[in-house]
Enzyme design. Structure first.
Site, PDB file in Angstrom:
ATOM      1  N   ASP A 136      32.527  55.489 -35.872  1.00 30.40           N
ATOM      2  CA  ASP A 136      33.865  55.414 -35.227  1.00 30.40           C
ATOM      3  C   ASP A 136      34.810  54.611 -36.119  1.00 30.40           C
ATOM      4  O   ASP A 136      36.248  55.548 -36.268  1.00 30.40           O
ATOM      5  CB  ASP A 136      33.846  54.001 -34.027  1.00 30.40           C
ATOM      6  N   ALA A 164      37.389  55.250 -30.850  1.00 28.79           N
ATOM      7  CA  ALA A 164      36.994  56.684 -30.633  1.00 28.79           C
ATOM      8  C   ALA A 164      35.520  56.682 -29.883  1.00 28.79           C
ATOM      9  O   ALA A 164      35.498  57.789 -29.060  1.00 28.79           O
ATOM     10  CB  ALA A 164      36.441  57.063 -32.358  1.00 28.79           C
ATOM     11  N   ASP A 165      34.734  55.658 -30.014  1.00 27.40           N
ATOM     12  CA  ASP A 165      33.407  55.650 -29.084  1.00 27.40           C
ATOM     13  C   ASP A 165      33.772  55.789 -27.743  1.00 27.40           C
ATOM     14  O   ASP A 165      33.312  56.355 -26.730  1.00 27.40           O
ATOM     15  CB  ASP A 165      32.538  54.489 -29.481  1.00 27.40           C
ATOM     16  N   ILE A 166      34.856  54.672 -27.372  1.00 30.30           N
ATOM     17  CA  ILE A 166      35.104  54.437 -25.940  1.00 30.30           C
ATOM     18  C   ILE A 166      35.774  55.708 -25.217  1.00 30.30           C
ATOM     19  O   ILE A 166      35.609  56.275 -24.051  1.00 30.30           O
ATOM     20  CB  ILE A 166      36.164  53.218 -25.808  1.00 30.30           C
ATOM     21  N   GLY A 169      33.129  58.479 -24.746  1.00 29.77           N
ATOM     22  CA  GLY A 169      32.520  58.057 -23.781  1.00 29.77           C
ATOM     23  C   GLY A 169      33.318  58.508 -22.186  1.00 29.77           C
ATOM     24  O   GLY A 169      32.535  59.097 -21.208  1.00 29.77           O
TER      25      GLY A 169
END
Length: 391
Positions: A136, A164-166, A169
Site C-alpha cells: 500500500d 490502496a488496499d481498501i 478491495g
C-alpha cells in the site's frame, strides 16, 4: 443476499481479505484457504491479545478456515472438489503465482466454466509493472497520493489508513457483485483483474480535472481544499482544531457568526472564485475570529446557522460518538477465549436485508474437518491428509 454463494478465498494480508469479508457478511460462504503452518501472515501482526491478532480479526470475520499445502497434488484434488461447487474464487498472489500453483482462471474454468475469478495485485496482470511487488505505501507513492498529502511546505506523507488496499478491495467486491448479476442472466463466468495502482488512480478523478483542463499540477495543501475557501483546519481558543467549509450562502452565515466586516459580505468575497483569489486574507480573518471561543462552542454556533464544520477528532473520540453508535458502526461478537470483542461494521443499510457477522474469526484450519466432510472425505481420509501434511 449472497446466501447461496460460495467463495474460495486464497487471499491474505489486506485487500483480498477485506473484499471477501464484505461478501461473507452479505451471506456468502467464504472458505479461506491458508498455508498449513502459519496461515495468513497477519495472524501474527500487531496488536496481539491472547494469541489473536487484532489486524487479522478486523479482516477475517464470518469465514471458515481450511489449511492446504498448495504445492501438493492432493491439495489440487481438494481444490477441484471445492471449485466444482464454488461461485467465486479470489486470489491476491503476485501475477503468475496462481498459474504455477495450478489454480489460475484458465485451469479452474475447465473445472467450473461459470466460475467468477477475481485477481487482486499491486499492478495488475498486464502492463510493464506486472511483476513489480508493491504494498500500500508503495502504491500511495507511485500513484500520486503522497504528493498530495501533507503540509504545503512540508515533505510528502502517506495516509494513515491503507487507501490502496481498501479501494482495491471495494472495487473487487463491486466487480464480483456485477459479475454475479451478469452470470444470473447469461450463465457466463468472468475473469476480473483489479490492481491497487489502478484503484488509486481511479480515485484521483476530480483532482485530474486540474491538469486535464490547465497546465497546473495539484500540490500538497495540508488541510486546505484546492478550490474551496474557507476550507481548512483552524485553531480555536482552547487549542482544538475546527474544520470549516462554506458555499456562497454559508459564507454569509459564517460572516455573521464571526462578526466579520461588512466588506466580506460583498463581492468579490461572496463568490467561490473571489474567495479563492483572496485565500490568505480570508483564512486570516476566519482564523482570527475562531481564536475567540472554544472549539465546542463554535461547533454549536455554526451548526445552528447551517455552516458545515467539525472538530478534528481522534479515533477514540470517533468510536465514542453518538452518531457512530446510532449508525451501528461498531459490532460485537464472541471470539473464543477472548470473550466479547468489538470491530468496525460495514456501512450498508438495507431495508429488506442486512450485513452481519456470520461467525467469529476462525482459528487456523478450524474448519478442515467440517469442510472436507462436506465433500465426502472420511475421518480416515482426513487423518491421512494430516499425516501427509496436506492440511
Amino acid at each position: 443476499m449472497f446466501e447461496n454463494i460460495r467463495v474460495l478465498d486464497f487471499t491474505r494480508v489486506f485487500s483480498g481479505p477485506y473484499c471477501t469479508q464484505m461478501l461473507a457478511e452479505l451471506g456468502a460462504d467464504v472458505i479461506k484457504v491458508e498455508e498449513t503452518t502459519i496461515g495468513d501472515e497477519t495472524r501474527n501482526w500487531y496488536p496481539i491479545k491472547e494469541e489473536w491478532s487484532g489486524y487479522f480479526m478486523a479482516l477475517n470475520r464470518s469465514k471458515r478456515s481450511l489449511t492446504l499445502n498448495l504445492k501438493t497434488e492432493e491439495s489440487l484434488k481438494i481444490i477441484k472438489d471445492l471449485v466444482e461447487t464454488c461461485d467465486v474464487v479470489v486470489e491476491n498472489f503476485a501475477p503468475g503465482v496462481a498459474e504455477k500453483l495450478g489454480i489460475s482462471y484458465e485451469r479452474l474454468k475447465e473445472i467450473n466454466p461459470k466460475i467468477i475469478y477475481l485477481s487482486l495485485s499491486a499492478y495488475g496482470q498486464t502492463g510493464p509493472n506486472r511483476t513489480v511487488k508493491g504494498y500500500d505505501p508503495i502504491i500511495q507513492a507511485d500513484a500520486g497520493v503522497m504528493s498530495l498529502t501533507g503540509d504545503q511546505n512540508g515533505a510528502p506523507v502517506k495516509t494513515m489508513f491503507p487507501i490502496a488496499d481498501i479501494s482495491a478491495g471495494l472495487y473487487g467486491a463491486f466487480a464480483v457483485s456485477a459479475a454475479l448479476y451478469k452470470r444470473a442472466i447469461t450463465g457466463q463466468g468472468e475473469n476480473i483483474d483489479i490492481a491497487l495502482f489502478d484503484s488509486v488512480v481511479s480515485l484521483l478523478g476530480v483532482l485530474t480535472a486540474i491538469p486535464f483542463f490547465t497546465d497546473n499540477v495539484p500540490e500538497r495543501m495540508g488541510s486546505q481544499h484546492p478550490h474551496r475557501v474557507p476550507s481548512k483546519n483552524y485553531l480555536t481558543g482552547d487549542g482544538t482544531y475546527l474544520h470549516v467549509i462554506c458555499n456562497n450562502k454559508q459564507w454569509l452565515e459564517l460572516c455573521e457568526v464571526l462578526d466579520l466586516e461588512e466588506k466580506y459580505k460583498k463581492t468579490p468575497y461572496t463568490t467561490d472564485i473571489g474567495r479563492l483569489n483572496n485565500r490568505d486574507e480570508i483564512d486570516g480573518q476566519v482564523q482570527q475570529g475562531l481564536l475567540k471561543k472554544q472549539g465546542s462552542e463554535w461547533v454549536k454556533l455554526l451548526k445552528e446557522k447551517g455552516v458545515p464544520c467539525s472538530l478534528v477528532n481522534d479515533i477514540a473520540q470517533v468510536l465514542n460518538k453518538d452518531q457512530t453508535k446510532a449508525r451501528d458502526l461498531i459490532v460485537n461478537w464472541t471470539q473464543g477465549n477472548l470473550g466479547e470483542v468489538s470491530g468496525i461494521n460495514f456501512p450498508y443499510k438495507f431495508l429488506h436485508a442486512e450485513s452481519k457477522i456470520q461467525r467469529p474469526v476462525p482459528k487456523l484450519g478450524e474448519h478442515n474437518v467440517e469442510i472436507l466432510k462436506e465433500f465426502g472425505y472420511t475421518d480416515s481420509d482426513i487423518r491421512q491428509l494430516k499425516l501427509d501434511k496436506i492440511i
